[in-house]
Design a protein around this motif. Structure first.
Motif, mmCIF file in Angstrom:
data_model
loop_
_atom_site.group_PDB
_atom_site.id
_atom_site.type_symbol
_atom_site.label_atom_id
_atom_site.label_comp_id
_atom_site.label_asym_id
_atom_site.label_seq_id
_atom_site.Cartn_x
_atom_site.Cartn_y
_atom_site.Cartn_z
ATOM 1 N N VAL A 1 0.879 -0.731 0.338
ATOM 2 C CA VAL A 1 0.168 0.246 -0.115
ATOM 3 C C VAL A 1 0.856 1.127 -0.042
ATOM 4 C CG1 VAL A 1 -1.931 0.964 1.583
ATOM 5 C CG2 VAL A 1 -1.700 -1.652 1.486
ATOM 6 N N VAL A 2 0.474 2.294 -0.966
ATOM 7 C CA VAL A 2 1.381 3.782 -1.050
ATOM 8 C C VAL A 2 1.226 3.825 0.632
ATOM 9 C CG1 VAL A 2 1.753 5.747 -1.655
ATOM 10 C CG2 VAL A 2 0.999 3.546 -3.259
ATOM 11 N N SER A 3 3.202 4.373 1.098
ATOM 12 C CA SER A 3 2.428 4.884 2.381
ATOM 13 C C SER A 3 2.970 6.357 2.301
ATOM 14 C CB SER A 3 3.865 4.349 2.976
ATOM 15 O OG SER A 3 3.819 5.227 4.232
ATOM 16 N N THR A 4 4.160 7.181 1.456
ATOM 17 C CA THR A 4 3.990 8.645 1.400
ATOM 18 C C THR A 4 4.809 8.402 -0.154
ATOM 19 O OG1 THR A 4 5.315 8.142 3.572
ATOM 20 C CG2 THR A 4 5.760 9.757 2.085
ATOM 21 N N TYR A 5 4.519 9.220 -0.701
ATOM 22 C CA TYR A 5 4.758 9.795 -2.748
ATOM 23 C C TYR A 5 6.066 11.094 -1.333
ATOM 24 C CZ TYR A 5 0.935 8.225 -4.234
ATOM 25 O OH TYR A 5 -0.280 7.705 -4.823
ATOM 26 N N LEU A 6 7.063 11.074 -2.389
ATOM 27 C CA LEU A 6 8.065 12.002 -2.944
ATOM 28 C C LEU A 6 8.081 12.666 -4.016
ATOM 29 C CD1 LEU A 6 10.861 9.998 -0.598
ATOM 30 C CD2 LEU A 6 9.127 12.126 1.107
ATOM 31 N N PHE A 7 7.673 14.041 -3.463
ATOM 32 C CA PHE A 7 7.233 14.235 -5.279
ATOM 33 C C PHE A 7 8.928 15.878 -5.417
ATOM 34 C CE2 PHE A 7 3.374 12.886 -5.567
ATOM 35 C CZ PHE A 7 3.408 12.937 -6.171
ATOM 36 N N GLY A 8 9.515 16.244 -6.432
ATOM 37 C CA GLY A 8 10.720 16.790 -6.537
ATOM 38 C C GLY A 8 11.791 16.564 -6.613
ATOM 39 N N LEU A 9 12.793 17.513 -7.193
ATOM 40 C CA LEU A 9 13.752 17.087 -7.816
ATOM 41 C C LEU A 9 14.885 16.913 -6.352
ATOM 42 C CD1 LEU A 9 14.270 19.700 -10.646
ATOM 43 C CD2 LEU A 9 14.581 17.481 -10.549
#
Length: 179
Positions: free
Chosen positions: A98-106
């Motif tokens: 299950v997706v726990s966290t999203y980390l976006f960006g450079l």
């Protein structure tokens, strides 16, 4: 972003294959398993982490398969036959998938990656972004970041003023009829 992930995992006390598994799935249908092997070899040459040889996987898939996987984890992208547009980011999954966290960006910092891995190891799910916040922000696929969307803000504020103004006029008209 990949650099930060590799550096963080290399500095951590975590062992790939035992404490976590790292999977890079290319959603580019032009990339082949040979491209994935080459990417893994280059990565392992530049970065080292315990267990990385067996615990870090670089994969490709057919277009419909990668699309299904991307949809399952909530990773939106578009492919027009020539180019691929997608946000820069990773989905951190729990041991249950299950997706726990999203980390976006450079540039994702080391602490954010460590917190995300700890949450996932504990099967914790991060709180979703506030829907109100999402009304005011826009995701820029080129930079991989959310930014304030001035046009959306102006629409929301002007809509609020229009609502308040209409309420004021209706109230004034109602008072005038009653007098």
């Amino acid at each position: 972003m990949r650099r930060e992930i590799f550096e963080t995992l290399g500095k951590s006390n975590l062992v790939a294959g035992r404490d976590y598994n790292l999977v890079f799935l290319s959603v580019d249908p032009k990339e082949t398993p040979a491209d994935a092997r080459e990417a893994k070899a280059e990565t392992l040459t530049g970065f080292s982490a315990p267990g990385a040889q067996s615990g870090w996987r670089f994969l490709t898939a057919r277009e419909h398969e990668s699309a299904a996987i991307a949809q399952a984890v909530g990773f939106d992208y578009a492919y027009d036959g020539k180019s691929l547009a997608h946000p820069l980011g990773i989905a951190v999954l729990t041991t249950r998938g299950v997706v726990s966290t999203y980390l976006f960006g450079l540039g994702v910092d080391t602490e954010a990656i460590q917190r995300a891995l700890q949450r996932a190891a504990s099967n914790e799910i991060s709180a979703a972004a506030s829907p109100v916040m999402l009304l005011c922000f826009n995701f820029d696929a080129m930079s991989g970041r959310y930014s304030l969307d001035i046009v959306k803000m102006l629409r929301i504020v002007s809509g609020g003023f229009a609502f308040v103004g209409a309420a004021f006029i209706l109230r004034a008209l109602r008072r005038e009829r009653l007098s």
